[in-house]
Design a protein around this motif. Sequence first.
Motif, PDB file in Angstrom:
ATOM      1  N   TYR A   6       0.868  -1.174   0.000  1.00  0.00           N
ATOM      2  CA  TYR A   6       0.000   0.000   0.000  1.00  0.00           C
ATOM      3  C   TYR A   6       0.906   1.225   0.000  1.00  0.00           C
ATOM      4  O   TYR A   6       1.556   1.529   1.003  1.00  0.00           O
ATOM      5  CB  TYR A   6      -0.881   0.042   1.247  1.00  0.00           C
ATOM      6  N   PRO A   7       1.008   1.944  -1.114  1.00  0.00           N
ATOM      7  CA  PRO A   7       1.883   3.116  -1.158  1.00  0.00           C
ATOM      8  C   PRO A   7       1.440   4.192  -0.169  1.00  0.00           C
ATOM      9  O   PRO A   7       0.241   4.401   0.056  1.00  0.00           O
ATOM     10  CB  PRO A   7       1.726   3.613  -2.609  1.00  0.00           C
ATOM     11  N   ILE A   8       2.415   4.865   0.439  1.00  0.00           N
ATOM     12  CA  ILE A   8       2.133   5.977   1.354  1.00  0.00           C
ATOM     13  C   ILE A   8       3.046   7.142   1.006  1.00  0.00           C
ATOM     14  O   ILE A   8       4.070   6.962   0.334  1.00  0.00           O
ATOM     15  CB  ILE A   8       2.342   5.575   2.830  1.00  0.00           C
ATOM     16  N   ASP A   9       2.686   8.325   1.459  1.00  0.00           N
ATOM     17  CA  ASP A   9       3.548   9.488   1.268  1.00  0.00           C
ATOM     18  C   ASP A   9       4.797   9.334   2.139  1.00  0.00           C
ATOM     19  O   ASP A   9       4.710   8.925   3.303  1.00  0.00           O
ATOM     20  CB  ASP A   9       2.805  10.773   1.636  1.00  0.00           C
ATOM     21  N   VAL A  44      -1.356   2.002  13.001  1.00  0.00           N
ATOM     22  CA  VAL A  44      -2.659   2.671  13.086  1.00  0.00           C
ATOM     23  C   VAL A  44      -3.379   2.397  14.404  1.00  0.00           C
ATOM     24  O   VAL A  44      -4.356   3.088  14.721  1.00  0.00           O
ATOM     25  CB  VAL A  44      -3.574   2.232  11.919  1.00  0.00           C
ATOM     26  N   GLU A  45      -2.910   1.419  15.186  1.00  0.00           N
ATOM     27  CA  GLU A  45      -3.675   0.959  16.347  1.00  0.00           C
ATOM     28  C   GLU A  45      -2.896   1.196  17.637  1.00  0.00           C
ATOM     29  O   GLU A  45      -1.737   0.791  17.748  1.00  0.00           O
ATOM     30  CB  GLU A  45      -3.957  -0.532  16.188  1.00  0.00           C
ATOM     31  N   ALA A  46      -3.537   1.841  18.615  1.00  0.00           N
ATOM     32  CA  ALA A  46      -2.862   2.091  19.886  1.00  0.00           C
ATOM     33  C   ALA A  46      -3.890   2.462  20.941  1.00  0.00           C
ATOM     34  O   ALA A  46      -5.035   2.819  20.637  1.00  0.00           O
ATOM     35  CB  ALA A  46      -1.828   3.210  19.748  1.00  0.00           C
ATOM     36  N   ALA A  47      -3.441   2.392  22.203  1.00  0.00           N
ATOM     37  CA  ALA A  47      -4.278   2.800  23.328  1.00  0.00           C
ATOM     38  C   ALA A  47      -3.430   3.593  24.308  1.00  0.00           C
ATOM     39  O   ALA A  47      -2.206   3.415  24.377  1.00  0.00           O
ATOM     40  CB  ALA A  47      -4.888   1.585  24.019  1.00  0.00           C
ATOM     41  N   GLY A  48      -4.080   4.457  25.067  1.00  0.00           N
ATOM     42  CA  GLY A  48      -3.342   5.248  26.047  1.00  0.00           C
ATOM     43  C   GLY A  48      -4.257   6.200  26.796  1.00  0.00           C
ATOM     44  O   GLY A  48      -5.482   6.013  26.833  1.00  0.00           O
ATOM     45  N   GLU A  49      -3.648   7.242  27.341  1.00  0.00           N
ATOM     46  CA  GLU A  49      -4.356   8.185  28.195  1.00  0.00           C
ATOM     47  C   GLU A  49      -4.382   9.577  27.574  1.00  0.00           C
ATOM     48  O   GLU A  49      -3.373  10.054  27.046  1.00  0.00           O
ATOM     49  CB  GLU A  49      -3.666   8.259  29.557  1.00  0.00           C
ATOM     50  N   VAL A  50      -5.534  10.217  27.650  1.00  0.00           N
ATOM     51  CA  VAL A  50      -5.658  11.597  27.189  1.00  0.00           C
ATOM     52  C   VAL A  50      -4.900  12.512  28.149  1.00  0.00           C
ATOM     53  O   VAL A  50      -5.138  12.495  29.360  1.00  0.00           O
ATOM     54  CB  VAL A  50      -7.134  12.022  27.118  1.00  0.00           C
ATOM     55  N   ALA A  61       4.578   5.236  18.320  1.00  0.00           N
ATOM     56  CA  ALA A  61       5.062   6.432  19.005  1.00  0.00           C
ATOM     57  C   ALA A  61       4.738   6.312  20.488  1.00  0.00           C
ATOM     58  O   ALA A  61       3.794   5.624  20.884  1.00  0.00           O
ATOM     59  CB  ALA A  61       4.405   7.687  18.426  1.00  0.00           C
ATOM     60  N   SER A  62       5.543   6.991  21.295  1.00  0.00           N
ATOM     61  CA  SER A  62       5.274   6.982  22.733  1.00  0.00           C
ATOM     62  C   SER A  62       4.151   7.948  23.095  1.00  0.00           C
ATOM     63  O   SER A  62       3.458   7.762  24.099  1.00  0.00           O
ATOM     64  CB  SER A  62       6.547   7.328  23.503  1.00  0.00           C
ATOM     65  N   ALA A  63       3.968   8.984  22.284  1.00  0.00           N
ATOM     66  CA  ALA A  63       2.863   9.937  22.458  1.00  0.00           C
ATOM     67  C   ALA A  63       2.624  10.589  21.110  1.00  0.00           C
ATOM     68  O   ALA A  63       3.525  10.638  20.263  1.00  0.00           O
ATOM     69  CB  ALA A  63       3.195  10.983  23.516  1.00  0.00           C
ATOM     70  N   ARG A  64       1.424  11.113  20.910  1.00  0.00           N
ATOM     71  CA  ARG A  64       1.141  11.780  19.630  1.00  0.00           C
ATOM     72  C   ARG A  64      -0.145  12.582  19.715  1.00  0.00           C
ATOM     73  O   ARG A  64      -0.949  12.428  20.653  1.00  0.00           O
ATOM     74  CB  ARG A  64       1.052  10.768  18.495  1.00  0.00           C
ATOM     75  N   LEU A  65      -0.322  13.444  18.739  1.00  0.00           N
ATOM     76  CA  LEU A  65      -1.543  14.206  18.578  1.00  0.00           C
ATOM     77  C   LEU A  65      -2.473  13.436  17.644  1.00  0.00           C
ATOM     78  O   LEU A  65      -2.058  13.028  16.551  1.00  0.00           O
ATOM     79  CB  LEU A  65      -1.241  15.588  18.016  1.00  0.00           C
ATOM     80  N   VAL A  66      -3.706  13.243  18.072  1.00  0.00           N
ATOM     81  CA  VAL A  66      -4.645  12.400  17.337  1.00  0.00           C
ATOM     82  C   VAL A  66      -5.964  13.144  17.146  1.00  0.00           C
ATOM     83  O   VAL A  66      -6.435  13.807  18.084  1.00  0.00           O
ATOM     84  CB  VAL A  66      -4.925  11.086  18.117  1.00  0.00           C
ATOM     85  N   PRO A  67      -6.576  13.068  15.958  1.00  0.00           N
ATOM     86  CA  PRO A  67      -7.904  13.658  15.809  1.00  0.00           C
ATOM     87  C   PRO A  67      -8.890  12.993  16.769  1.00  0.00           C
ATOM     88  O   PRO A  67      -8.952  11.762  16.858  1.00  0.00           O
ATOM     89  CB  PRO A  67      -8.276  13.343  14.350  1.00  0.00           C
ATOM     90  N   ALA A  68      -9.659  13.797  17.472  1.00  0.00           N
ATOM     91  CA  ALA A  68     -10.619  13.246  18.427  1.00  0.00           C
ATOM     92  C   ALA A  68     -11.620  12.323  17.753  1.00  0.00           C
ATOM     93  O   ALA A  68     -12.093  11.356  18.362  1.00  0.00           O
ATOM     94  CB  ALA A  68     -11.340  14.386  19.143  1.00  0.00           C
ATOM     95  N   GLY A 117      -6.993   4.102  13.621  1.00  0.00           N
ATOM     96  CA  GLY A 117      -6.731   4.911  12.439  1.00  0.00           C
ATOM     97  C   GLY A 117      -8.007   5.572  11.920  1.00  0.00           C
ATOM     98  O   GLY A 117      -8.981   5.701  12.647  1.00  0.00           O
ATOM     99  N   PRO A 118      -8.006   5.986  10.644  1.00  0.00           N
ATOM    100  CA  PRO A 118      -7.063   5.596   9.592  1.00  0.00           C
ATOM    101  C   PRO A 118      -5.715   6.317   9.614  1.00  0.00           C
ATOM    102  O   PRO A 118      -4.839   5.988   8.823  1.00  0.00           O
ATOM    103  CB  PRO A 118      -7.829   5.947   8.314  1.00  0.00           C
ATOM    104  N   GLN A 119      -5.541   7.310  10.480  1.00  0.00           N
ATOM    105  CA  GLN A 119      -4.257   8.007  10.519  1.00  0.00           C
ATOM    106  C   GLN A 119      -3.154   7.037  10.951  1.00  0.00           C
ATOM    107  O   GLN A 119      -3.347   6.200  11.828  1.00  0.00           O
ATOM    108  CB  GLN A 119      -4.305   9.186  11.505  1.00  0.00           C
ATOM    109  N   ARG A 120      -1.996   7.157  10.300  1.00  0.00           N
ATOM    110  CA  ARG A 120      -0.829   6.370  10.711  1.00  0.00           C
ATOM    111  C   ARG A 120      -0.051   7.124  11.797  1.00  0.00           C
ATOM    112  O   ARG A 120      -0.476   8.137  12.275  1.00  0.00           O
ATOM    113  CB  ARG A 120       0.052   6.067   9.495  1.00  0.00           C
ATOM    114  N   ASN A 121       1.073   6.581  12.183  1.00  0.00           N
ATOM    115  CA  ASN A 121       1.978   7.144  13.186  1.00  0.00           C
ATOM    116  C   ASN A 121       1.677   6.646  14.595  1.00  0.00           C
ATOM    117  O   ASN A 121       2.000   7.300  15.585  1.00  0.00           O
ATOM    118  CB  ASN A 121       1.989   8.675  13.185  1.00  0.00           C
ATOM    119  N   ALA A 122       1.067   5.452  14.700  1.00  0.00           N
ATOM    120  CA  ALA A 122       0.807   4.868  16.022  1.00  0.00           C
ATOM    121  C   ALA A 122       2.075   4.358  16.687  1.00  0.00           C
ATOM    122  O   ALA A 122       2.100   4.185  17.903  1.00  0.00           O
ATOM    123  CB  ALA A 122      -0.206   3.728  15.913  1.00  0.00           C
TER     124      ALA A 122
END
Length: 328
Positions: A53-56, A63-69, A96-103, A89-94
């Motif tokens: 699956y090509p990506i930029d 794409v899959e993760a769990a954690g605390e707000v 990571a130890s922390a990240r900004l995610v669309p609500a 997801g569908p956003q990638r970059n899971a």
Amino acid sequence: MQAIEAFIESQGGPEVIDWREVTLGDPGPGEVLVRQSAVGLNYLDTYHRDGTYPIDLPGGLGVEAAGEVIAIGADVHGLQPGDRVATFGPQRNAYASARLVPASSLFKLPPGIDDETAAAALLKACTVEALVDRCARVEAGTTVLVHAAAGGVGLILVQWLKAIGATVIGTVSTEAKEHAAREAGADHVIRYKQDDVAAHVREITDGQGVPVTFDGIGMATWATSLKATARRGLIVSYGNAGGPVTGVNLGILAQHGSQFVTRPTLFDYYHLPGERAAGAARVFEMIEGGAVKITVGQRYSLEDAARAHTDLEAGRTTGSSLLIPEHP
């Protein structure tokens, strides 16, 4: 907040995965800052990495993760700091130890589901919900073939199908995986490296074949799925672990009994907010009620993602795999 995240500058083998430290600012409108405690490993990640699956590029993985707000931006409703959340997801970059995610891509976790279970299950279990309940619409009494029945999706598929009253025939590669599939409830298990799967399926079904085949392998099992599926039966081809199915002559479906085939993608079944909410609620219900038990077969440190990819692609994993971030 300081975080570490994976990235790739080119697509290829596991060796292309690299890491960098980033500084995360305050979440913007509609965003949530999440400190991640568990990251799910999925075959989808390998497709993004190897170019199936090509990506930029450069780009993140996972794409899959769990954690605390930790913090919320403007216009975020229904979430607050301290809430436990998960996403597929569908956003990638899971990775990571922390990240900004669309609500909009986050699911608030119920008290009965811990972070590791959520990260191990959400993408796979929602996939199963979509495949069984909405795509194939399997009913009680149906006999179903599940390829790779001891894999991450496979084990959940077997349990889900048994919970709704189906008869399950599973395929596996090893004795240990046969044991796992039987423990999940498979009625029949076929070792595909030593048995003729299609012939065995026909024998079990008195020569009829199965009305539904769930094939997450792809090209390597395409011919077997055709031969094992009944007249007017449905092949749900949902994965590419054995290569994508290409060059399909539709006439082959007629030759095998006017069969149907679909190539579903999870996000087409979880496209609208209502679909996402209903699907996740069904998944949480199945897990909390005990109908589906999530097996975490492997845990890796977050930065050991390359080895995790290698193990996954070599068939050395059973059940779900997690990447665990370290936090000071």
